[in-house]
Design an enzyme around this catalytic site. Sequence first.
Site, mmCIF file in Angstrom:
data_model
loop_
_atom_site.group_PDB
_atom_site.id
_atom_site.type_symbol
_atom_site.label_atom_id
_atom_site.label_comp_id
_atom_site.label_asym_id
_atom_site.label_seq_id
_atom_site.Cartn_x
_atom_site.Cartn_y
_atom_site.Cartn_z
ATOM 1 N N ARG A 163 0.842 -1.208 0.000
ATOM 2 C CA ARG A 163 0.000 0.000 0.000
ATOM 3 C C ARG A 163 0.871 1.248 0.000
ATOM 4 O O ARG A 163 0.654 2.189 -0.776
ATOM 5 C CB ARG A 163 -0.920 -0.042 1.227
ATOM 6 C CG ARG A 163 -1.890 1.122 1.377
ATOM 7 C CD ARG A 163 -1.354 2.311 2.132
ATOM 8 N NE ARG A 163 -0.586 1.960 3.307
ATOM 9 C CZ ARG A 163 0.196 2.807 3.953
ATOM 10 N NH1 ARG A 163 0.342 4.051 3.504
ATOM 11 N NH2 ARG A 163 0.878 2.418 5.021
ATOM 12 N N ASP A 164 1.875 1.266 0.851
ATOM 13 C CA ASP A 164 2.762 2.422 0.939
ATOM 14 C C ASP A 164 3.566 2.567 -0.342
ATOM 15 O O ASP A 164 3.880 3.673 -0.773
ATOM 16 C CB ASP A 164 3.687 2.258 2.147
ATOM 17 C CG ASP A 164 4.236 3.581 2.649
ATOM 18 O OD1 ASP A 164 3.882 4.631 2.084
ATOM 19 O OD2 ASP A 164 5.017 3.568 3.618
ATOM 20 N N HIS B 193 8.634 1.745 11.365
ATOM 21 C CA HIS B 193 8.274 2.029 9.974
ATOM 22 C C HIS B 193 9.227 3.145 9.527
ATOM 23 O O HIS B 193 8.917 4.329 9.645
ATOM 24 C CB HIS B 193 6.818 2.478 9.867
ATOM 25 C CG HIS B 193 6.365 2.701 8.443
ATOM 26 N ND1 HIS B 193 5.560 1.814 7.770
ATOM 27 C CD2 HIS B 193 6.633 3.701 7.570
ATOM 28 C CE1 HIS B 193 5.335 2.267 6.538
ATOM 29 N NE2 HIS B 193 5.986 3.418 6.402
ATOM 30 N N HIS C 8 11.698 5.145 6.892
ATOM 31 C CA HIS C 8 12.093 5.469 5.523
ATOM 32 C C HIS C 8 13.576 5.794 5.558
ATOM 33 O O HIS C 8 14.084 6.331 6.545
ATOM 34 C CB HIS C 8 11.291 6.656 4.990
ATOM 35 C CG HIS C 8 9.843 6.350 4.782
ATOM 36 N ND1 HIS C 8 8.921 7.292 4.365
ATOM 37 C CD2 HIS C 8 9.135 5.203 4.939
ATOM 38 C CE1 HIS C 8 7.720 6.726 4.271
ATOM 39 N NE2 HIS C 8 7.830 5.465 4.610
ATOM 40 N N CYS D 236 7.755 8.997 1.113
ATOM 41 C CA CYS D 236 6.948 10.188 1.353
ATOM 42 C C CYS D 236 7.401 11.322 0.443
ATOM 43 O O CYS D 236 8.585 11.666 0.429
ATOM 44 C CB CYS D 236 7.088 10.606 2.820
ATOM 45 S SG CYS D 236 6.132 12.072 3.210
ATOM 46 N N ASN E 97 10.709 3.597 1.446
ATOM 47 C CA ASN E 97 10.576 2.503 2.399
ATOM 48 C C ASN E 97 11.865 1.682 2.437
ATOM 49 O O ASN E 97 12.565 1.546 1.440
ATOM 50 C CB ASN E 97 9.416 1.590 1.982
ATOM 51 C CG ASN E 97 8.068 2.215 2.278
ATOM 52 O OD1 ASN E 97 7.727 2.460 3.425
ATOM 53 N ND2 ASN E 97 7.305 2.492 1.229
#
Length: 284
Positions: A8-9, A202, A204, A235, A245
Amino acid sequence: MKIIECPRDAMQGIGEFIPTEKKIKYLNQLLKIGFDTIDFGSFVSPKVIPQLRDTADVLKGLNLDETNSKLLAIIANKRGAEDALKFQEIDYLGFPFSISETFQQRNTNKSILEALNSLNEIQELCVKNNRVLVSYISMGFGNPYGDPFDEEIVAKFTGILKSMGITIISLADTIGVSDRDNITYLFENLINDHPDVEFGAHLHSNPNTARDKIKYAYQAGCRRFDGAIRGFGGCPMAKDDLVGNIATEQIVSYLEAEGLDLGINKLEFDNSVVASSAVFDHYH
């Protein structure tokens, strides 16, 4: 040890719409690996995240009979939670709570106070419907806006989330600014202060520093890691094309080098790395 795969990300920031059937095929491949959880879609306004407007249709095509992986869907308000809770197949709802006022407004069109009120309502809905709410603390290692930040702010909001009954909290480094000191300090202290909360990472990262960040979090006691195969996603606020990610391959490689049996099917994992090309390479 839990690994959460986050297609999803990886998908949500892609402007060109990925066909529903292509998403289904890729997710069904991921479901063969043995990840603890797949962060597979979201129930948010299609105006905000048009890429995931087909999440309900994608869900109908998933082969869930032969997998142990659980499903997580991202929501940003009570209405999204109500939509997600209509589907028994979804085990977890994820809410992107930010300790940066600016980012909370940008991400969910809410103030921090409004977001906390939403979280409380969503947690009550989850309890009533026998589901589990995962709260992210985004911008959990700093922000680019000059909003107040220090480890005590993270600790304060962790306590507030816990007081609502939230037991899974994932610290999110939205812009790739985490380092050895703050990763170690936050995970060690939060895990020590809240032993009944499951803390996740989580993060990045630039690919060159990703392995170190995994190591710092693991050594500080983190046992829940979010990743995306080949490091896709990230992001747009990061202002650095290399910040995305953390690649799941790096998470798996590091943890296996530590002697952990992650219970994943290596052949299907390799197949999924190959399959990711059909989904992502056209768009990157």
